[in-house]
Design an enzyme around this catalytic site. Structure first.
Site, PDB file in Angstrom:
ATOM      1  N   GLY A  47     -94.416 -38.702   4.740  1.00 36.74           N
ATOM      2  CA  GLY A  47     -94.845 -37.351   5.682  1.00 36.74           C
ATOM      3  C   GLY A  47     -94.473 -36.145   5.272  1.00 36.74           C
ATOM      4  N   HIS A  48     -95.057 -35.107   6.120  1.00 38.44           N
ATOM      5  CA  HIS A  48     -94.763 -33.606   5.515  1.00 38.44           C
ATOM      6  C   HIS A  48     -93.293 -33.141   5.670  1.00 38.44           C
ATOM      7  CE1 HIS A  48     -93.585 -32.229   9.891  1.00 38.44           C
ATOM      8  NE2 HIS A  48     -94.447 -33.479  10.237  1.00 38.44           N
ATOM      9  N   ASP A  49     -93.034 -32.494   4.960  1.00 43.83           N
ATOM     10  CA  ASP A  49     -91.763 -31.745   4.757  1.00 43.83           C
ATOM     11  C   ASP A  49     -90.439 -32.709   4.382  1.00 43.83           C
ATOM     12  OD1 ASP A  49     -91.986 -28.777   5.541  1.00 43.83           O
ATOM     13  OD2 ASP A  49     -93.166 -29.941   6.961  1.00 43.83           O
ATOM     14  N   CYS A  88     -90.227 -34.696   7.631  1.00 38.69           N
ATOM     15  CA  CYS A  88     -89.007 -34.037   7.695  1.00 38.69           C
ATOM     16  C   CYS A  88     -87.628 -34.996   7.447  1.00 38.69           C
ATOM     17  CB  CYS A  88     -88.954 -33.556   9.072  1.00 38.69           C
ATOM     18  SG  CYS A  88     -90.199 -32.285   9.597  1.00 38.69           S
TER      19      CYS A  88
END
Length: 245
Positions: free
Chosen positions: A217-219, A237
């Protein structure tokens, strides 16, 4: 995400049509989510529960939906909808760019790198030396890939974050303006998806090996020399330390 130059508070307020509290010439260098925001950058907050966290964060510009006392050394952008206006700022500086070619003219590809048929490389992507990119891999705009990287067929780098705000009319998307960074000597299996950061980078550390059918997932930040087995899903995250298995 850093802006191409330093903007003033007035200039940013004009982009979103908002009021502001602070020096009109207050410098604005970029924008980021609260967990990665730095001095000179904008963070947004739209719920009283998180006002203090945003106001006390490293951000020096807070996009907020209520006029509150401005902490010393900071500035406020006052909006009736900070989520909407945070997206608007991101799209102003980094809108989606369509591509008419399989490999963008603005992409850079290092010496010795080999790419199999049907690889897509987006605008301003950077691929290092001696990489092997197998068939049907998609490398999104702004992705950065180091040297000696292997990416197997069907993998997608740089898809949007799964990030929405629920409203009465449905879901509003927080459009991603970050990227994916793959460091040296990484191997990524077939049919993996690595989402770009919302405003920063999703990063895979050097020497890490990723099996098939993995979603990152993102970040997310994955450290160096990690091993990730097939069918793992890693939410946005997350931080994984070096040499984790």
């Amino acid at each position: 995400m850093k802006f191409p130059r330093i903007y003033t508070l007035t200039e940013i307020a004009e982009i979103i049509g908002s009021k502001f509290i602070g020096n009109p010439d207050f410098p604005v260098a970029g924008m980021n989510e609260i967990h990665v925001v730095e001095a000179g950058e904008i963070v947004f907050v739209d719920h009283p529960k998180y006002y203090d966290k945003a106001l006390q964060s490293a951000a020096t510009i807070v996009l907020i939906n209520k006029e509150v006392e401005c902490p010393e050394g900071k500035a406020l952008l006052v909006s009736d909808d900070p989520f909407r206006d945070f997206v608007k700022i991101g799209q102003h500086f980094n809108p989606f760019q369509s591509s008419g070619k399989a490999i963008s003219d603005s992409a850079t590809i290092g010496e010795g790198t080999r790419m199999q048929p049907n690889v897509f490389v987006g605008h301003h992507a950077e691929i290092g030396k001696n990489c092997l990119i197998h068939a049907n891999v998609s490398i999104g705009n702004g992705s950065v890939i180091g040297d000696n990287v292997i990416i197997h067929s069907g993998t997608v780098l740089g898809g949007d974050a799964f990030y929405y705000k629920k409203r009465e009319t449905g879901f509003d998307k927080l459009k991603s303006v970050g990227n994916v960074v793959i460091e040296n000597d990484v191997e990524i299996g077939a049919n993996c998806t690595i989402d770009r950061g919302v405003t920063a980078s999703t990063t895979i550390g050097s020497g890490t090996k990723i099996d098939n059918l993995i979603q990152i997932g993102h970040d997310t930040i994955i450290g160096k020399k990690c091993l990730i087995a097939s069918q793992v899903g890693i939410a946005g995250c997350v931080v994984i330390e070096d040499e984790e298995t």
